[in-house]
Design a protein around this motif. Structure first.
Motif, mmCIF file in Angstrom:
data_model
loop_
_atom_site.group_PDB
_atom_site.id
_atom_site.type_symbol
_atom_site.label_atom_id
_atom_site.label_comp_id
_atom_site.label_asym_id
_atom_site.label_seq_id
_atom_site.Cartn_x
_atom_site.Cartn_y
_atom_site.Cartn_z
ATOM 1 N N LEU A 165 1.532 -2.027 6.681
ATOM 2 C CA LEU A 165 0.396 -2.335 5.820
ATOM 3 C C LEU A 165 0.699 -3.506 4.893
ATOM 4 C CD1 LEU A 165 -0.914 1.217 4.821
ATOM 5 C CD2 LEU A 165 -2.195 -0.537 6.066
ATOM 6 N N TYR A 185 -5.721 0.856 12.019
ATOM 7 C CA TYR A 185 -5.940 -0.442 11.389
ATOM 8 C C TYR A 185 -5.292 -1.527 12.237
ATOM 9 C CZ TYR A 185 -1.269 0.726 9.500
ATOM 10 O OH TYR A 185 0.043 1.107 9.358
ATOM 11 N N LEU A 194 -6.606 -8.085 7.944
ATOM 12 C CA LEU A 194 -6.453 -6.637 8.069
ATOM 13 C C LEU A 194 -7.825 -6.010 8.218
ATOM 14 C CD1 LEU A 194 -4.800 -3.945 7.741
ATOM 15 C CD2 LEU A 194 -5.153 -4.206 5.286
ATOM 16 N N VAL A 230 -5.551 0.129 -0.168
ATOM 17 C CA VAL A 230 -5.175 -1.118 0.501
ATOM 18 C C VAL A 230 -6.332 -2.113 0.455
ATOM 19 C CG1 VAL A 230 -4.536 -2.135 2.724
ATOM 20 C CG2 VAL A 230 -3.434 -0.031 1.955
ATOM 21 N N LEU A 241 3.910 3.135 7.670
ATOM 22 C CA LEU A 241 2.786 2.693 6.856
ATOM 23 C C LEU A 241 3.212 1.574 5.905
ATOM 24 C CD1 LEU A 241 1.156 6.127 5.942
ATOM 25 C CD2 LEU A 241 0.116 4.339 7.356
ATOM 26 N N LYS A 257 -3.980 -5.812 12.383
ATOM 27 C CA LYS A 257 -3.618 -7.029 11.672
ATOM 28 C C LYS A 257 -3.461 -8.140 12.710
ATOM 29 C CE LYS A 257 -1.288 -6.864 7.792
ATOM 30 N NZ LYS A 257 -0.191 -6.778 6.794
#
Length: 661
Positions: A500, A581, A568, A454, A496, A583
């Motif tokens: 993502l 993670y 991100l 990513v 995911l 965002k």
């Protein structure tokens, strides 16, 4: 000597640019483009610059001044208000007036005589007035206003002989403002022009649902029709998808038709592979008779749009041995020495039911135009999204021409590249025009693999031209991670993909109904693959993950952070089975923190070490995180917080950072 030695400003390191401007960078309509460049000139003269942009092919140029940053670096921003192809350029010049005024102020501060300097400034202003006065008779209101203002200032200058008064007039901020509005560009240097492709919002944010219409779940037996599929569309809309992708819906060849599980001998009842296109009933512009007619297609399309969905059609530029082109245009195919046409193969795989097109044919121009005609035929019926099968097996030069031709006539067209191929070739397809691309996401499973991949897509130059579309499965790919009946495995991969990447898709109903049986051990092919036979799905089958899909898609539409690549950040956690993670959108209207358990079997827990700055929080902040999947709220403190996820639940958190305590 053709070079003008008075063009003293050099322009370097313009960004963003792809391969020196050979290919366009990509943006979404409504965004702004930030451009930077180095502008360098000799000596201590004052350098000025501007950013020019226009919409191609022939819109007028617009300009905005460059703002200095540091170390001869400059920046400007312009809006992307329409879909289409833009170009921009940088212009730079030595500003004689500002250079003069800088020296004037310096001499005055040192107590030096400035009488001659003041008269020099007066002359520079008159020269600027004369330059614009002799221009076109029709002048903009801004230019007229600037000329009148400068004349008034010079009149006041001539009315007084007092040095201090003249100095004050030459330092008047309004004078600088007007001179900036009337730049002397006679000796301005220019960069080359750099292209920008601006696509519609769907290109940057979409959720795709693929299904085979002949296996329409609303029909319990026999071959499904497009009319049957209209009853299935509300189910897709209710799950929250916005793009419905259909594999090829054209007549299927009879010669060398494949049987169940890709057997080389088909029974009379085997429907064949939809990617073996064409028979005596038509080719790429026809509808398979068992699906319906073009009228049925139009009705299906209308029903789909009324539900807020958009249709994506499959572009497969290959033919079955029965395709009309085989007789009408044999020169468009490769032949063995004995005259027979070569079928497709990728050893050890053989596709006897498919003839690839020969793009090296001497008749290549007619072939290209025929393929363009096919696509424009469907575009004229309202289709604006195309998933392209195996584009990496056709020339890049063809795709660059083809997509340019399509988007010049239908600017809102989107092309998804199904190119599971070498990384550089996959990237090249994006450069030459493909709007979105399949990726290697399906094979990235561990936390480190996901972080690395990513980051490669979103944190490098690739994010200027490569738009990933994450698919956890396709009719061709049943990854090993999904070869289990555990719902947690399907939930994890879905969450995911959907969080993502702003673009993702699934092949259903296989995905939500947990279809997991491979053809054989070590294979990524589905057993009883829909590519070769009709399947009848029970949408009420248990277990399934329909509720998870519906909930996550609703979150995606509510949260701006998930609607673009955004900002991100991967955060540290002390358990490698967890991926953390965040965002957020640039204005912090939407801040989400995702915690995903990559283990579909066992409960996993750990302590986070969050990058508080990336979340817009102080290091010692007290704040509330709201789990949008379960509705639970947690009071967290600083970067270190305990998380625990269970496979029998969502196996993930989608946490909205809501407030401090």
């Amino acid at each position: 000597m053709n070079q003008d030695g008075r063009k003293r400003v050099y322009i370097f390191h313009v960004t963003p640019v792809i391969d020196g401007g050979r290919f366009p960078i990509k943006r979404i309509v409504g965004e702004e483009l930030t451009v930077e460049a180095d502008l360098v000139a000799d000596g201590h003269d004052v350098v000025q610059g501007r950013l020019g942009w226009r919409i191609l092919p022939n819109r007028p140029w617009s300009y905005v001044p460059l703002q200095p940053l540091d170390n001869d670096r400059y920046r400007a921003v312009f809006p992307l208000t329409e879909i289409g192809l833009y170009e921009y350029r940088i212009e730079g010049w030595v500003d004689e007036f500002l250079t003069w005024r800088y020296r004037l102020v310096k001499k005055w501060a040192l107590g030096q005589d400035i009488d001659a300097e003041l008269l020099m400034g007066r002359e520079l202003i008159w020269q600027r007035i004369a330059l614009y006065a002799k221009g076109p008779k029709s002048k903009s209101d801004e230019v007229v206003e600037a000329l009148e203002t400068l004349r008034r200032l010079l009149h006041r200058f001539d009315e007084t002989s007092e040095k201090e008064q003249r100095l004050l007039l030459m330092q008047d901020p309004q004078l600088e403002q007007m001179m900036r509005k009337l730049p002397d560009l006679q000796h301005a240097g220019q960069s080359r022009r750099f292209p920008v492709r601006v696509d519609r919002i769907r290109a940057g944010f979409s959720a795709w649902y693929e299904f085979f219409p002949r296996s329409c779940p609303t029909r319990k037996n026999g071959h499904g029709t497009l009319r049957d599929c209209e009853e299935f569309l509300p189910y897709i809309a209710d799950l929250g998808f916005d793009v419905v992708y259909l594999p090829p819906i054209h007549p299927i060849g009879l010669q060398h038709r494949k049987g169940a599980n890709n057997q080389t001998v088909a029974s009379p009842d085997d429907p064949g592979s939809p990617w073996a296109i064409g028979n005596e009933e038509g080719g790429h512009m026809a509808i398979h008779p068992q699906l319906g007619t073009l009228t049925d297609f139009d009705h299906f399309h209308q029903t789909l749009r009324a539900l807020g969905l958009e249709l994506a059609m499959d572009l497969t530029f290959q033919c079955s041995p029965d395709h009309p082109w085989v007789k009408e245009h044999p020169q468009w195919f490769r032949h063995f020495p004995d005259g027979t046409i070569q079928y497709a193969e990728n050893p050890p795989k053989k596709y006897e039911d498919v003839f690839p097109l020969n793009f090296d044919t001497p008749d290549w121009q007619d072939l290209w135009n025929a393929l363009l005609d096919i696509t424009q035929f469907w575009a004229e019926r309202g289709v604006r999204i195309f998933r392209v099968d195996n584009p990496h097996t056709k020339p890049l030069v063809f795709w660059e021409w083809f997509i340019t031709q399509m988007q010049s006539r239908f600017p809102d067209t989107i092309f998804l590249s199904e190119a599971f191929t070498r990384p550089k070739l996959m990237e090249a397809l994006s450069k030459v025009g493909f709007t979105q691309s399949y990726t290697y996401f399906a094979w990235r499973n561990t936390a480190q693999e996901l972080r690395d991949y990513v980051s490669e897509l979103f944190f490098t130059e690739k994010n200027q031209y490569f738009r990933p579309n994450f698919w956890p499965n396709t009719p061709d790919i049943l990854p090993g991670f999904l070869q289990t009946d555990r719902p947690a495995a399907f939930t994890v991969r879905f969450i995911l993909a959907a969080t993502l990447s702003p673009n993702y898709g699934i092949y259903g109903p296989a995905y939500e109904l947990l279809e997991h049986q491979p053809l054989s051990w070590g294979s990524e092919e589905y057993d009883h693959s829909e590519k070769y036979e009709i399947r009848h799905w029970n949408l009420s089958q248990q277990p399934n993950i329909q509720d998870v899909i519906k909930k996550v898609n609703a979150i995606r539409h509510q949260e701006l952070a998930l609607q673009h690549n955004g900002i991100l950040t991967f955060h540290h956690v002390d358990n490698p089975q967890l991926l953390v993670y965040s965002k957020r959108d640039p204005a912090y209207h939407s801040r989400l923190l995702m915690v995903v358990n990559l283990d579909p079997v066992f409960t996993q827990s750990g302590w986070t070490a969050l990058d508080m700055n990336a979340l817009g929080l102080h290091e010692d902040a007290h704040y509330v995180v709201h789990d949008l999947l379960t509705g639970a709220r947690y009071a967290w403190n600083g970067p270190y917080n305990y998380v625990e996820l269970h496979p029998d639940g969502y196996n993930a958190h989608i946490l909205r950072i809501e407030e401090g305590i």
